[in-house]
Motif scaffolding. Structure first.
Motif, short mmCIF file in Angstrom:
data_model
loop_
_atom_site.label_atom_id
_atom_site.label_comp_id
_atom_site.label_asym_id
_atom_site.label_seq_id
_atom_site.Cartn_x
_atom_site.Cartn_y
_atom_site.Cartn_z
N HIS A 9 -0.70 40.37 46.99
CA HIS A 9 -2.09 40.18 47.38
C HIS A 9 -3.00 40.80 46.32
N THR A 34 7.01 41.75 58.87
CA THR A 34 6.47 40.55 59.52
C THR A 34 6.10 40.85 60.98
N ARG A 38 2.42 41.19 62.81
CA ARG A 38 2.07 40.30 63.93
C ARG A 38 1.57 41.09 65.13
N ARG A 42 -1.32 47.11 59.84
CA ARG A 42 -1.47 46.79 58.41
C ARG A 42 -0.29 47.41 57.68
N GLU A 131 3.57 36.08 53.40
CA GLU A 131 2.57 35.12 53.88
C GLU A 131 1.99 35.53 55.24
N THR A 132 2.50 36.62 55.81
CA THR A 132 2.02 37.05 57.12
C THR A 132 0.75 37.87 56.95
N ASP A 133 -0.30 37.53 57.69
CA ASP A 133 -1.55 38.29 57.62
C ASP A 133 -1.28 39.74 57.98
N GLY A 134 -1.74 40.64 57.15
CA GLY A 134 -1.56 42.07 57.45
C GLY A 134 -0.46 42.70 56.61
N ASP A 136 0.99 43.42 52.84
CA ASP A 136 0.82 43.40 51.38
C ASP A 136 2.17 43.68 50.75
#
Ligand SMILES: Cc1cc2nc3c(=O)[nH]c(=O)nc-3n(C[C@H](O)[C@H](O)[C@H](O)COP(=O)(O)OP(=O)(O)OC[C@H]3O[C@@H](n4cnc5c(N)ncnc54)[C@H](O)[C@@H]3O)c2cc1C
Length: 423
Positions: A9, A34, A38, A42, A131-134, A136
């Motif tokens: 990121h 991951t 979810r 973070r 690719e998972t939000d949250g 890095d």
């Protein structure tokens, strides 16, 4: 998900402080990252290798059926299938004959896992985490030190990068950094080391005729061997003999390995196949059992327990322990809850899931012969369909040793053997 390569990121998008800092972006670390993200945490996922497609080389790629639930929860099963993963079914040779578990007539197929080479699996799970939000993903970051706040509480890590040292702050530090875990050492989570009295060598073959997609294991008591069909028509053939044979075996590795495989009962026909790798392996691989938590610290995967190569369980347990950790601590991390209590829950879950199995694994690593219970159960499983299914659940790590050796199962195994002796 896509199977594109993971990307880092942008630095500007990174928070100053994370909820969790994970050391190691392999099976355990990617699973935990991951699932923690979810749950709303973070996560900084640090990996010492620079390449996002790095993978573990010393592995024979057998993902136990117990890992299916985790892969399903991660949502990667369609991608695994697309990548050529082989749904695994296992048969075992013993001195009483082959154990070939089959579903009851008309019933669902038996639970399975997958065989997929780590060169495909590791990048795939890493991409999924990145690719998972949250999450890095920070490749080229090697954890070297634990950071503590003014009250002595764990508060992140120091990492070495090609641009120099960095501090990465987080409330929880997770050691997903394999059997020689730096985090475990820095946190003084030493644990117990168990002698492994077997060595292992394996090679890859293309075009090896096999029994469909069946993985075959030979339990020669105490020597062990496997033939495991993987993606792209590659079969991994592994031999795991008693260490007493090592000096003679090593004298001529090539000849010893090939001879060992050729002499297996119903041996895989390696002479009719093409060997596409060198023979590689481990001659000294002690097993480790560590307490998986300390204040502000959790260990997952091999960092908590090292149990292979004999049983092919470490990948499945890396996935499972990553999931158990995320389930236990995710809500506390996301909502600033009681992390200490959440870590206790994880420690108990880990212990309940794996302690019994690890006890048997480390005991069998002495290269002892089968004990009377094993002889009773395995001999019955070779003769009786119900006992073979029961064996399948245990070998798949879907039930523990206590359920495997429950009084009803022991009674049935005894009856099967008596009936056959009479016959
Ligand atoms: C010969 C052999 C055969 C095996 N075959 C099987 C099998 O068929 N099936 C099976 O289930 N298991 C098998 N195993 C075991 C399996 O390979 C491991 O259990 C599994 O890889 C553990 O996954 P992990 O994510 O915990 O750790 P690893 O896969 O070991 O990953 C650790 C990660 O941490 C990174 N790292 C290490 N130190 C640092 C640091 N300081 N900072 C940042 N990153 C760091 C590493 O680069 C790596 O990416 C086998 C093992 C051996 C030796």
């Amino acid at each position: 998900m896509t199977s594109s390569h993971p990307t880092q990121h942008r630095a500007s998008a990174r928070p100053a402080r994370y909820d969790a800092v994970i050391s190691g972006a392999s099976l355990a670390g990617c699973t935990a990252a991951t699932l923690l993200a979810r749950a709303g945490a973070r996560v900084a996922l640090l990996e010492r290798h620079h390449s996002p497609t790095a993978h573990k080389v010393l592995c024979t790629h057998y993902l136990q059926p117990c890992s299916y639930r985790v892969l399903d929860r991660l949502g990667v099963i369609p991608a695994l299938r697309e990548a050529g993963a082989v749904a695994n079914e296992a048969h075992w040779y013993t001195r009483w004959g082959w154990i070939r578990p089959q579903p009851k007539p008309g019933a669902d197929p038996l639970p399975h896992g997958f065989n997929l080479r780590r060169s495909t699996l590791d990048p795939l799970l890493r991409a999924h985490a990145a690719e998972t939000d949250g999450v890095d993903l920070l490749t080229g970051h090697s954890v070297t030190e634990l950071l503590r706040d003014g009250d002595g509480r764990v508060d992140g890590v120091r990492a070495r990068t090609s641009d120099g040292e960095r501090e990465i702050r987080g409330r929880l530090v997770v050691g997903a950094d394999g059997k020689d875990s730096t985090v475990a050492k820095l946190a003084h989570l030493r644990g117990k080391t168990h002698r492994n009295n077997r060595f292992s060598y394996f090679a890859y073959f293309r075009g090896l005729k096999s029994d469909g997609d069946v993985t075959r294991g030979w339990f020669l008591d105490p020597d062990v061997a496997y033939a495991m069909p993987n993606d792209e028509g590659i079969t991994v053939v592994a031999v795991i003999p008693d260490k007493k044979q090592l000096p003679a075996f090593r004298d001529d590795l090539e000849a010893s390995y090939l001879d060992f495989v050729r002499r297996l009962p119903d041996a895989p026909d390696i002479d009719a196949a093409e060997r596409v790798s060198k023979i590689t392996g481990t001659t000294n691989y002690p097993l480790t059992t560590r307490t998986p938590t300390a204040p502000g610290i959790a260990l997952i995967g091999d960092a908590a327990l090292t149990s292979d190569p004999l049983w092919g369980v470490g990948c499945g347990w890396a996935l499972e322990s990553g999931q158990w950790l995320a389930t236990a601590v995710g809500p506390a991390l996301a909502a600033d809850g009681d992390l200490g209590r959440a870590l206790d829950d994880y420690r108990r879950r880990h212990r309940r899931g794996l302690r019994g199995h690890q006890h048997l694994v480390t005991d069998y690593a002495t290269a002892r012969g089968f004990n009377p219970f094993e002889r009773l159960m395995f001999s019955a499983a070779a003769k009786d369909a119900h006992m073979a299914r029961h064996m399948h659940l245990f070998a798949s790590r879907l039930i523990g040793p206590l359920r495997f050796l429950n009084p009803l199962a022991l009674a049935r195994a005894t009856a099967v053997n008596l009936r056959h002796r009479g016959a």
